[in-house]
Design an enzyme around this catalytic site. Sequence first.
Site, PDB file in Angstrom:
ATOM      1  N   SER A  93      -9.752  -5.372  45.496  1.00  0.00           N
ATOM      2  CA  SER A  93      -9.788  -6.296  46.011  1.00  0.00           C
ATOM      3  C   SER A  93      -9.858  -7.781  45.125  1.00  0.00           C
ATOM      4  CB  SER A  93     -10.875  -7.293  46.430  1.00  0.00           C
ATOM      5  OG  SER A  93     -11.184  -5.905  47.759  1.00  0.00           O
ATOM      6  N   LYS A  94      -8.935  -8.376  45.621  1.00  0.00           N
ATOM      7  CA  LYS A  94      -8.252  -9.696  44.652  1.00  0.00           C
ATOM      8  C   LYS A  94      -9.497 -10.996  44.010  1.00  0.00           C
ATOM      9  CE  LYS A  94      -6.274 -12.602  47.785  1.00  0.00           C
ATOM     10  NZ  LYS A  94      -5.524 -13.394  48.039  1.00  0.00           N
TER      11      LYS A  94
END
Length: 268
Positions: free
Chosen positions: A112-113
């Site tokens: 995930s970012k």
Amino acid sequence: MTQRNLSSVKLRPGFPAKLETRTTSATPARPAIKAGQVAGQRQTIHVVHGVGLDSSAVRQSMVTKLAQQGMTIPAVLQAMGSIERHRFVDTALVNQAYEDTSLPIGLGQTISKPGVVCRMLELLHQGRPGRLGRVLEIGTGCGYQAALLSLLCTEVYSIERLRALHDKARDNLRHLRLANVHLLFGDGMLGYARGAPYAGIIAAAGGEAVPQAWIDQLAVGGRLVAPVSAGASSAGKQVLLVIDKTPQGVVQTVMEGVYFVPLKSGIA
């Protein structure tokens, strides 16, 4: 390190085995420093100053951007600045490691970012001074979030349903020697009852609803943070859901929209 299915794992089975250390030498003028100085922390992560992706300045730049996005909890920001995200992505993608973007890690999964990871960790940690207790992570992936949780919690159980990713996370975490992180191979939708109750549960995949098993395994006073479907008419959109388990019952709070890989049952 010998791995077994969850069905055969006993509570506190000696995870993880003593892992080999990957030694990185610092230059004489710039010695290794201790990172993640969270109150009560027992393990030490060695970070080497230098140029390029190994430089603490690169991670600090990412942390500065996270603060500009509204992240405010010092312990979480410090953890984000301590763990080297580029060690958890494929070699071809390392130059994007500190950008605020999700990246593929194989088998249709992503890391995930940073902004989303930081936001979920802040929601989990919010209003809870000091380190959290025992936490369950659903979806180990490449192991990045488990490493961050190790700096924020006294104990981390992390479950991955895909054997190849479970093995990748084990390899990625080996050099950190995190004694409080336990990697499990099994069906995350079932949680891990033998380690319950948990002070926190955090999920890296989203389903139609939060499995009842997770709520059952959450301690009274504990918090769960997970993506869920925004509804039948939402065309696949997801939102972050925060669940607080109180003596009076469960309180649910819907947060902002997100996008995560789908939550699936079984192992592969």
